[in-house]
Design an enzyme around this catalytic site. Structure first.
Site, PDB file in Angstrom:
ATOM      1  N   THR A   1     -20.889  21.500  34.636  1.00 21.65           N
ATOM      2  CA  THR A   1     -21.618  20.537  35.457  1.00 21.65           C
ATOM      3  C   THR A   1     -22.820  19.998  34.717  1.00 21.65           C
ATOM      4  O   THR A   1     -23.953  20.143  35.144  1.00 21.65           O
ATOM      5  CB  THR A   1     -22.045  21.195  36.772  1.00 21.65           C
TER       6      THR A   1
ATOM      7  N   ASP B   1      -0.456   4.362   0.630  1.00 22.74           N
ATOM      8  CA  ASP B   1      -0.969   5.427   1.504  1.00 22.74           C
ATOM      9  C   ASP B   1      -0.281   5.331   2.856  1.00 22.74           C
ATOM     10  O   ASP B   1       0.292   4.296   3.208  1.00 22.74           O
ATOM     11  CB  ASP B   1      -2.494   5.351   1.653  1.00 22.74           C
TER      12      ASP B   1
ATOM     13  N   SER C   1      -4.621  -6.334  12.369  1.00 20.54           N
ATOM     14  CA  SER C   1      -5.255  -6.855  11.165  1.00 20.54           C
ATOM     15  C   SER C   1      -4.625  -6.203   9.940  1.00 20.54           C
ATOM     16  O   SER C   1      -4.237  -5.045   9.979  1.00 20.54           O
ATOM     17  CB  SER C   1      -6.743  -6.473  11.139  1.00 20.54           C
TER      18      SER C   1
ATOM     19  N   ASP D   1       4.162  -6.264   4.952  1.00 19.68           N
ATOM     20  CA  ASP D   1       3.579  -5.166   5.743  1.00 19.68           C
ATOM     21  C   ASP D   1       3.567  -5.567   7.211  1.00 19.68           C
ATOM     22  O   ASP D   1       2.740  -5.107   7.980  1.00 19.68           O
ATOM     23  CB  ASP D   1       2.169  -4.870   5.216  1.00 19.68           C
TER      24      ASP D   1
ATOM     25  N   GLU E   1      -5.226   1.418   2.811  1.00 17.34           N
ATOM     26  CA  GLU E   1      -4.991   0.426   3.871  1.00 17.34           C
ATOM     27  C   GLU E   1      -5.153   1.069   5.231  1.00 17.34           C
ATOM     28  O   GLU E   1      -5.666   0.463   6.158  1.00 17.34           O
ATOM     29  CB  GLU E   1      -3.591  -0.179   3.730  1.00 17.34           C
ATOM     30  N   GLU E   2      -4.751   2.336   5.348  1.00 15.91           N
ATOM     31  CA  GLU E   2      -4.800   3.009   6.649  1.00 15.91           C
ATOM     32  C   GLU E   2      -6.199   3.516   6.993  1.00 15.91           C
ATOM     33  O   GLU E   2      -6.411   4.089   8.066  1.00 15.91           O
ATOM     34  CB  GLU E   2      -3.802   4.178   6.684  1.00 15.91           C
TER      35      GLU E   2
ATOM     36  N   ARG F   1     -10.481  -7.625  19.648  1.00 16.20           N
ATOM     37  CA  ARG F   1      -9.608  -8.352  18.731  1.00 16.20           C
ATOM     38  C   ARG F   1     -10.002  -9.822  18.799  1.00 16.20           C
ATOM     39  O   ARG F   1     -10.189 -10.368  19.894  1.00 16.20           O
ATOM     40  CB  ARG F   1      -8.143  -8.183  19.144  1.00 16.20           C
TER      41      ARG F   1
ATOM     42  N   HIS G   1     -28.533  20.020  34.209  1.00 11.02           N
ATOM     43  CA  HIS G   1     -27.577  20.579  35.156  1.00 11.02           C
ATOM     44  C   HIS G   1     -27.476  19.645  36.363  1.00 11.02           C
ATOM     45  O   HIS G   1     -28.492  19.293  36.955  1.00 11.02           O
ATOM     46  CB  HIS G   1     -28.098  21.968  35.553  1.00 11.02           C
TER      47      HIS G   1
ATOM     48  N   HIS H   1       2.812   4.376  12.729  1.00 11.29           N
ATOM     49  CA  HIS H   1       1.643   5.170  13.158  1.00 11.29           C
ATOM     50  C   HIS H   1       2.036   6.199  14.207  1.00 11.29           C
ATOM     51  O   HIS H   1       1.160   6.789  14.832  1.00 11.29           O
ATOM     52  CB  HIS H   1       0.515   4.290  13.724  1.00 11.29           C
TER      53      HIS H   1
ATOM     54  N   HIS I   1       0.843  -1.209   0.000  1.00 17.20           N
ATOM     55  CA  HIS I   1       0.000   0.000   0.000  1.00 17.20           C
ATOM     56  C   HIS I   1       0.869   1.245   0.000  1.00 17.20           C
ATOM     57  O   HIS I   1       1.912   1.296   0.662  1.00 17.20           O
ATOM     58  CB  HIS I   1      -1.038   0.002   1.125  1.00 17.20           C
TER      59      HIS I   1
END
Lengths: 471, 471
Positions: A332, A103, A416, A196, A169-170, A345, A229, A444, A101
Site C-alpha cells: 500500500t 544483429d 521505423s 528489411d 539495428e535492433e 509515431r 503509506h 521480434h 543488419h
C-alpha cells in the site's frame, strides 16, 4: 539504365542461384546459429562473430576493401562493428548501396519456440530461427544475388556496389548513424537497396515507400518526497500514478484522437492515387483483427481505415509505467514518483523536434495539482516518404513483376528503420525498400520464420534489379 | 482494577526494563535481521524463522502453551503461521490479549536505503530497519514488558495473558481472520492491546480510537492476444495502459473526489466532539506538507481538513502498474496486458464487500473499446471505531501520562489493522490501540525507523498498563 533489358549474364545468374539454392540456405543456417543479440552484453562476442562471418563471405565472393569498422567509443563501449565491402570497377554505371543488419532481437520467451531459436529448422517450406527474416535471411539474399552475378559475369558486376551491414539495428542504430554523419562519402551511391520490410500479403510483390518516424519519451511524475503509506497519507498526498493517468487520459481521447494542440497540423494526407491504391489492396479487417491482433475490436482515429491508421496517421502509445509496487500481492505505497514511457509515431511532414516541443508544452500545461512533471526525450527518428518517381523504383517494380508474375503494390510501413531516414536526408540517396517477409513471420516474437520460396524469389528479384540498374 | 495503583512489582519491572534496555534492543536487532517479507514467496522460510524466533522467546520468558498455529491450507498454500502463548494463572484478574505481527513489508526500492534494510543500524537515537516500528519493534515492547513483569513479580504476572502474533498483517491477515472466526474462544480476553499505530507527534502520548478499512484490488486490462510492435500496429490496436489511464481518470476527479456511484453513501461524519478535539490537536498543515510529505501542495477532497481526509474520509490510490516495458531506454511494445493495483480506504459504515461491488460494477461500465477488463479483490479489511468509554482506555491513558508526563490525545488512524476489526466485531473485545511510532518513521518506505526512546517508553507504558489492569 534501360528497362526490361535482361541479358545473358542475368539469366545465367538466375540459373546459378536456382542451382545453388540449397547451398545458400545451408550457409544462411550457419549464420542463424550465431546468437548475435545486439542488446545483450553477454552476446557481444557472438555479434562480432556474425560480423566476421559476413565479412568473410563478402571477401570470398569477390568484393573488395572488406573492413570491420569499429563503432565502439569510450562513451559507447558496447558499440558493434559495421561491415563494409565494395566493388567499384563498373565504369559509367550507377553505384548501388546494399544495406542489411546482422544483429537480431532477443529470443525470449524461449519456451514459446517450437524449435530452438538458434537451431534453424525447416517446416512446411519455412525456415524457423531468430533472425530468419529480420534481417539475416533478407541480408543473405543480397549477398547471394551478388555472388550469382559475379560468377555468371566472369568476376564482374553490372553495377558498382557498396555493401554496408550493421549490428545495432535492433538497438537504435547509433553506430551507423554516426558513421553516416561523419563519413557519408564512403557510402556515396546512386541508389540504396534495403530488404528489411515485408510483402503486403503472400504472392504479392511489394515496395515500401514510406515509414513513420517516432519520438520516444518518458514523463516522470513526482509527488511526495519519499514513498508514503496510503493508510496514513491516502486522501491528502498527490499520487503520481493517478496524476499520470489523468495526463494520459488527456493525451488521447477515447476514440484514439490525440489531443495535443497542433499535433496534426503538419500531417500530410496521402495522394488520392496512393489512397486509392491502398483501398485496392487485399485487406480483410476482420481477418486482421482475429488472426494478427486478437483483440475484441480494433480501435483508432474515427474516419480512417486500418491501413491509414498504421501507415499515414500519427499515433501515441504507452509502453510501460515503472514505479511503485509491481510484485504479486499487495503493497500500500503511495510512490514518490512514477514514470510513463510514451511514444508517438510521426508521419510526413511532422518533425520530432517540433512534435516533442508541442507535447512537452501541453503535458506541462495539464500538470495535476501537487505534482511535478519532467518530460524527457529518449530518442527519435524522422518519418520518410521515398520518391516513387524514378528509374530505380521502376526497375525494382519490374524485377519483382518478372519474378512473381504479378504487379507490384506500393505500401507504407508503420515502423521505423532509422538508417533509411539518414540515407534519404543525409546522403540524399533514393532508396528502394524491397522486402520479402510476410505479415505472419513473427518478427521480434517467438517462432520467427522466413518463407524459403520468398528467400529464393528475393534473390532472383535482386539479381534482376541490379542487372536492370546496370543495363 | 484500580487506577493509579502502582505496586512495588511494577516499579521493579520498570527498573528491570531500564537496566536491560540495551539487551532488549540487541534482541530486536536479531529479529529485524530476518527478512520476513510476507508477500514474497521466496521469503516464506524467513517468515517462518521469524515466527519461531518469537515463539522461542515467549517460551524463554515463561509463557506457556507456546504454539505455531499453521494457517496454510490446500487452497491457501502460502499461509504463514500464527504464534500463540498464554499465562492464565492470575485468578480473579482480567485477561489481556496482546497482539502484534512479525511480518514486514517488502524493502524495495533498495537503493534508497541509507543502511541495508535487514541490517539494523542505529543513527541519532533511531534504529533503522524494515520492520523497526511496523511492527517488530512495537511487538517486541510487549514481549519485553511481559518479561520485565514476570522477572520482578517472581514468575507471576499481574493479569492473565494471551499473546497472538501473526505473519500476514502486511498481506491482509486472512490466516488470523479465519482463526478468529473458527477458534475465537482461544483468544477470549477482557481487553486487547495492540501496538501498531503511531503517536500524533513527538512527546505526545496517543491512543488511536478509529482505523480506516480497505479493499486492495487489481484491474487487469487485456487488448491484443500477444505483445505487438507499436510501429506496425500503433494506431489500431487497443493499448492496455492507455485504457487503464482512462479508467483511473474516471475513478477520481482532479480534486480528489471519488466518482464511483454510491461510494460515499454509507460514510458517517465524526461526532462534533471528535471533530472539535481534532481541531485542538497541534497540527501545522504547512509544516506537515513541507516536512512529512514534501510535495508542492497537498491535495484531497474539497471542504475537509487534512486530518479529516486521512482519518474520516474514504480515498483511492494507485500503487503500481505492472506490465509492458519498464527497463531503461526504449522498447516499442504494445503490451497484450497491463495491470493497475488500486486500493480504497474505507471509513465507518462502509463495508468492503459492498464497496468492491460498487467499484467493480462501475469499472466494468467504463471499460474502454477493444479492451477486456478483469477486476480482482486481493484483500480487504473493515473500518472500525473503538469505544473510549471503558476502564481499559482510562488505564492506558493514565499509564502513558505517567511515562510521558503529558496528557494523552485521542486520534484516528488512516490505515488498517485488519484483525482489530475482528477483535471488535467478532470477539466483542474492547481494544486499546497504544502505539509509539512517529509520523516520520517511514512505514512501508525506505529508511523505516523506530525512535529508541519511544521503544523504551513504550515498554514502560505497557508494564504500567498491565499492572493497572491487574491492580
Amino acid at each position: 539504365m534501360a528497362m526490361m533489358e535482361v541479358g545473358a549474364g542475368t539469366l545465367a545468374a538466375v540459373e546459378f542461384a536456382k542451382a545453388n539454392g540449397d547451398r545458400f540456405v545451408d550457409e544462411l543456417k550457419a549464420l542463424l546459429r550465431i546468437p548475435s543479440v545486439s542488446t545483450a552484453p553477454e552476446h557481444a562476442e557472438d555479434v562480432r562473430r556474425a560480423a566476421q562471418f559476413c565479412a568473410d563471405e563478402l571477401k570470398r565472393i569477390g568484393l573488395e576493401n572488406i573492413e570491420l569498422i569499429e563503432t565502439a567509443t569510450t562513451e559507447r563501449p558496447g558499440g558493434h562493428p559495421l561491415v563494409y565491402a565494395d566493388f567499384l570497377h563498373t565504369t559509367g554505371k550507377p553505384t548501388v548501396l546494399c544495406y542489411g543488419h546482422y544483429d537480431v532481437q532477443p529470443a525470449e520467451p524461449l519456451d514459446e519456440w517450437k524449435s530452438p531459436p538458434f537451431e534453424p529448422t525447416e517446416r512446411h517450406g519455412n525456415l524457423y530461427a531468430r533472425g530468419a527474416v529480420d534481417d539475416k535471411g533478407q541480408m543473405w539474399m543480397h549477398v547471394k544475388a551478388i555472388e550469382s552475378l559475379m560468377i555468371s559475369c566472369g568476376g564482374k558486376l553490372p553495377v558498382n556496389l557498396r555493401v554496408i551491414l550493421e549490428g545495432e539495428e535492433e538497438v537504435g542504430g547509433e553506430g551507423i548513424a554516426t558513421f553516416v554523419r561523419e563519413h557519408g562519402e564512403r557510402l556515396k551511391a546512386d541508389v540504396a537497396l534495403v530488404s528489411d520490410t515485408e510483402m503486403f500479403a503472400p504472392e504479392t510483390p511489394t515496395l515500401c515507400v514510406g515509414l513513420r518516424g517516432m519520438i520516444y519519451t518518458e514523463i516522470e511524475a513526482r509527488g511526495a518526497r519519499t514513498d508514503l503509506h496510503s493508510g496514513m497519507y491516502g486522501g491528502t498526498v498527490p499520487n503520481p500514478f493517478v496524476a499520470l493517468a489523468q495526463v494520459i487520459a488527456k493525451l488521447k481521447d477515447e476514440d484514439g484522437k490525440i489531443l495535443i494542440p497542433g499535433f496534426y497540423d503538419k500531417v500530410q494526407t496521402p495522394t488520392d492515387a496512393e489512397l486509392k491504391a491502398w483501398k485496392a489492396l487485399p485487406f480483410d479487417e476482420e481477418e486482421y483483427r482475429e488472426h494478427e491482433v486478437g483483440s475484441t475490436e480494433l480501435t483508432g482515429e474515427p474516419g480512417y481505415t486500418t491501413l491509414e491508421r498504421t501507415w499515414s496517421r500519427p499515433t501515441l502509445d504507452v509502453h510501460g509505467m515503472p514505479g511503485g509496487f509491481i510484485g504479486a500481492g499487495a503493497k500500500t505505497v503511495i510512490p514518490a514518483k512514477a514514470v510513463a514511457k510514451v511514444s508517438m509515431r510521426l508521419v510526413p511532414d511532422m518533425t520530432p523536434a517540433e512534435t516533442f516541443a508541442l507535447y512537452k508544452e501541453y503535458v506541462e500545461s495539464i500538470c495535476p495539482k501537487g505534482i511535478v512533471l519532467e518530460v524527457r526525450l529518449i530518442h527519435s527518428g524522422d518519418p520518410i516518404v521515398v520518391s516513387t518517381d524514378n528509374a530505380f523504383v521502376r526497375a525494382a517494380t519490374e524485377a519483382m513483376r518478372e519474378v512473381f508474375g504479378k504487379d507490384t503494390v506500393f505500401v507504407r510501413g508503420g515502423g521505423s528503420i532509422p538508417i533509411v531516414g539518414d540515407f534519404v536526408r543525409e546522403l540524399k540517396t533514393p532508396t528502394v525498400l524491397m522486402g520479402f517477409g510476410l505479415p505472419d513471420d513473427n518478427l521480434h516474437a517467438p517462432n520467427e520464420k522466413f518463407n524459403l520460396s520468398n528467400f529464393h524469389r528475393g534473390i532472383e528479384s535482386i539479381i534482376r534489379f541490379l542487372a536492370a540498374v546496370g543495363a
